[in-house]
Design a protein around this motif. Structure first.
Motif, PDB file in Angstrom:
ATOM      1  N   THR A   1       0.820  -1.215   0.000  1.00 12.62           N
ATOM      2  CA  THR A   1       0.000   0.000   0.000  1.00 12.62           C
ATOM      3  C   THR A   1       0.854   1.264   0.000  1.00 12.62           C
ATOM      4  O   THR A   1       0.629   2.189  -0.789  1.00 12.62           O
ATOM      5  CB  THR A   1      -0.952   0.023   1.211  1.00 12.62           C
ATOM      6  N   ARG A   2       1.834   1.321   0.887  1.00 10.61           N
ATOM      7  CA  ARG A   2       2.664   2.526   0.985  1.00 10.61           C
ATOM      8  C   ARG A   2       3.480   2.750  -0.290  1.00 10.61           C
ATOM      9  O   ARG A   2       3.731   3.894  -0.678  1.00 10.61           O
ATOM     10  CB  ARG A   2       3.568   2.437   2.217  1.00 10.61           C
TER      11      ARG A   2
ATOM     12  N   LYS B   1       1.230   4.263  -2.972  1.00 12.48           N
ATOM     13  CA  LYS B   1       0.853   5.653  -2.725  1.00 12.48           C
ATOM     14  C   LYS B   1       1.890   6.671  -3.204  1.00 12.48           C
ATOM     15  O   LYS B   1       1.576   7.844  -3.386  1.00 12.48           O
ATOM     16  CB  LYS B   1       0.552   5.859  -1.231  1.00 12.48           C
TER      17      LYS B   1
ATOM     18  N   SER C   1       3.734  10.585   6.933  1.00 14.51           N
ATOM     19  CA  SER C   1       3.809   9.693   8.092  1.00 14.51           C
ATOM     20  C   SER C   1       5.075   9.887   8.914  1.00 14.51           C
ATOM     21  O   SER C   1       5.146   9.468  10.061  1.00 14.51           O
ATOM     22  CB  SER C   1       3.721   8.236   7.630  1.00 14.51           C
TER      23      SER C   1
ATOM     24  N   GLY D   1      -7.924   8.219  10.401  1.00 15.27           N
ATOM     25  CA  GLY D   1      -6.531   7.810  10.453  1.00 15.27           C
ATOM     26  C   GLY D   1      -6.188   7.116  11.748  1.00 15.27           C
ATOM     27  O   GLY D   1      -6.948   7.136  12.722  1.00 15.27           O
TER      28      GLY D   1
ATOM     29  N   GLY E   1      -3.705   3.458  13.083  1.00 15.99           N
ATOM     30  CA  GLY E   1      -3.617   2.041  12.735  1.00 15.99           C
ATOM     31  C   GLY E   1      -4.889   1.237  12.909  1.00 15.99           C
ATOM     32  O   GLY E   1      -5.401   0.634  11.959  1.00 15.99           O
TER      33      GLY E   1
ATOM     34  N   VAL F   1      -7.794   2.431  10.521  1.00 16.92           N
ATOM     35  CA  VAL F   1      -7.726   1.961   9.135  1.00 16.92           C
ATOM     36  C   VAL F   1      -8.152   0.496   9.051  1.00 16.92           C
ATOM     37  O   VAL F   1      -8.923   0.105   8.174  1.00 16.92           O
ATOM     38  CB  VAL F   1      -6.300   2.143   8.562  1.00 16.92           C
TER      39      VAL F   1
ATOM     40  N   ASN G   1     -11.460  -0.730   7.081  1.00 13.62           N
ATOM     41  CA  ASN G   1     -11.274  -1.722   6.005  1.00 13.62           C
ATOM     42  C   ASN G   1     -12.132  -2.949   6.265  1.00 13.62           C
ATOM     43  O   ASN G   1     -12.770  -3.490   5.363  1.00 13.62           O
ATOM     44  CB  ASN G   1      -9.800  -2.122   5.895  1.00 13.62           C
TER      45      ASN G   1
ATOM     46  N   SER H   1      -5.998   8.397   6.213  1.00  7.26           N
ATOM     47  CA  SER H   1      -4.574   8.608   6.453  1.00  7.26           C
ATOM     48  C   SER H   1      -3.959   7.341   7.026  1.00  7.26           C
ATOM     49  O   SER H   1      -4.490   6.751   7.963  1.00  7.26           O
ATOM     50  CB  SER H   1      -4.367   9.761   7.433  1.00  7.26           C
ATOM     51  N   THR H   2      -2.829   6.939   6.445  1.00  2.03           N
ATOM     52  CA  THR H   2      -2.105   5.771   6.966  1.00  2.03           C
ATOM     53  C   THR H   2      -0.910   6.225   7.804  1.00  2.03           C
ATOM     54  O   THR H   2      -0.007   5.454   8.081  1.00  2.03           O
ATOM     55  CB  THR H   2      -1.611   4.880   5.809  1.00  2.03           C
TER      56      THR H   2
END
Length: 396
Positions: free
Chosen positions: A35-36, A39, A147, A352, A354, A357, A361, A373-374
């Motif tokens: 994912t990161r 992005k 982040s 946002g 942990g 998210v 999800n 926001s991650t």
């Protein structure tokens, strides 16, 4: 706060040092969640489209200033190349000879990844010499790692003070979303704050009650607030020693015109396991041998009604023990309502953290929120009202 974006920079023929967050999970040398990495793709591709040469700076893990081969970024080259659809070169250091040589040999249309910035002790100390050595490799600095923006490190602040700097696409999107949520939001503004402990979110709660119109508190934190009001919560997770602090927050909220919303009914069980027998009771009627594990249906109705009357929603933390059924019902239902209102154009929703998210999800709602926001720590510090060094450096 004003900051430049890629559109404000002349990138043609220039080496762009791009601070990214690609601190992704790895198992047996393979990336398990990219994912990161996905992005950062828009930023890297836009730099190339503008004629620039992207040179990526990143950290991985916590090597504490030592060279730790198991934390080398080289293992991310295949995943990066696959996500970008471009050749990705690698340099065995982020400064010095190996880095200089790799930068000088970089061709248009290629990407260069430099070794873990945290292999240098000066990274986390924002050492001037290290910052200058990294800055010497490029002509423009692009920060696309919101982040890591709460850390005053050489690669997040130091370089920005030396080179012409801007926000990457991901950073710019994050800052725009956060500005819309708390900087100059459409009102009424509602915040959802959940989680296990009040003690870990004191600054967050203290800031939010002065900024939002409604503050919905869920999870174990809600139990502590119930205790503060003299309610017996049985064997529920609660910080009894934080009761006085909770009362202070309630008083501050009242003075600020913020309505704090606690569960009116709750789901209780005698054991914490999937499929455990459960009952719905009033929030002040938890049996002495039971524990509160979720908000009840009336509470969900109340939360949904507040969402419907709001223009902006900020969400951090679940309403119950969302990891196991049947204690995920309140979080799932509230998330679904927020998502539906967002899709209908009636709500700006930003979330946002942990657990947040993961919860959104799991509820299938994340894709419909305005912005997810991650960023974890940076997102929380922003919600706490703190200045983020990595953002401040871009606006200097």
């Amino acid at each position: 706060m004003a900051w430049k974006t890629l559109d404000d920079m002349d990138l043609n023929g220039k080496v762009a040092l791009v601070r990214v967050d690609i601190n992704v999970p790895i198992e047996e040398g393979q990336v398990t969640d990219d994912t990161r990495i996905q992005k950062i793709v828009p930023t890297v591709k836009d730099i190339i489209a503008a004629g620039g040469k992207p040179v990526l700076l990143a950290h991985f893990g916590r090597p504490k200033g030592q060279v730790v081969p198991a934390l080398s970024l080289e293992m991310l080259v295949p995943a990066l190349s696959n996500a970008l659809g471009l050749p990705v070169k690698f340099a065995s250091n982020c400064i010095g000879g190996p880095a200089k040589t790799a930068v000088s040999e970089l061709k248009t249309g290629e990407v260069l990844l430099l070794e873990n910035t945290r292999f240098h002790a000066g990274e986390e100390k924002n050492d001037r010499e290290l910052s200058a050595s990294m800055a010497a490799l490029g002509e423009v600095y692009v920060n696309d790692a919101f982040s890591a923006a709460h850390r005053a490190h050489a690669s997040t602040v130091g370089i920005a003070e030396i080179l012409p700097s801007c926000a990457g696409r991901l950073m710019a999107a994050e800052l725009k979303a956060l500005e819309a949520a708390l900087g100059a939001p459409e009102r009424p503004v509602t915040a959802v704050v959940g989680g296990a402990k009040v003690s870990t979110k004191l600054e967050l709660l203290g800031n939010l009650v002065t900024k939002v119109d409604n503050l919905i508190i869920g999870g174990g934190m809600a139990n502590t607030f119930l205790v503060a009001q003299g309610i017996d919560v049985g064997k529920s997770l609660a910080e009894h020693d934080m009761a006085e602090t909770a009362r202070e927050i309630l008083a501050k909220a009242k003075d600020s015109g913020c309505v704090i919303v606690l569960p009116s009914d709750v789901v209780v069980a005698r054991e914490f396991k999937a499929g455990a027998a459960s009952d719905v009771v009033a929030a002040d009627a938890c049996p002495s041998d039971a524990m509160i594990l979720d908000a009840g249906p009336k509470s969900v109705e109340q939360v949904s009604a507040i969402f419907e009357a709001s223009k902006t929603l900020i969400w951090n933390g679940p309403l119950g023990a969302f990891e196991i059924e049947p204690f995920d019902v309140a979080t799932n239902a509230a998330a679904a309502r927020a998502a539906a209102l967002t899709v209908e154009g009636k709500l700006i929703s930003v979330a946002g953290g942990g657990d947040t998210v993961a919860a959104l999800n799991k509820a299938g709602a994340a894709k419909d929120f305005t912005y997810i926001s991650t960023a974890g720590g940076a997102f929380l510090e922003w919600m706490e009202g703190k200045e983020l060094p990595g953002v401040a450096a871009l606006s200097a």
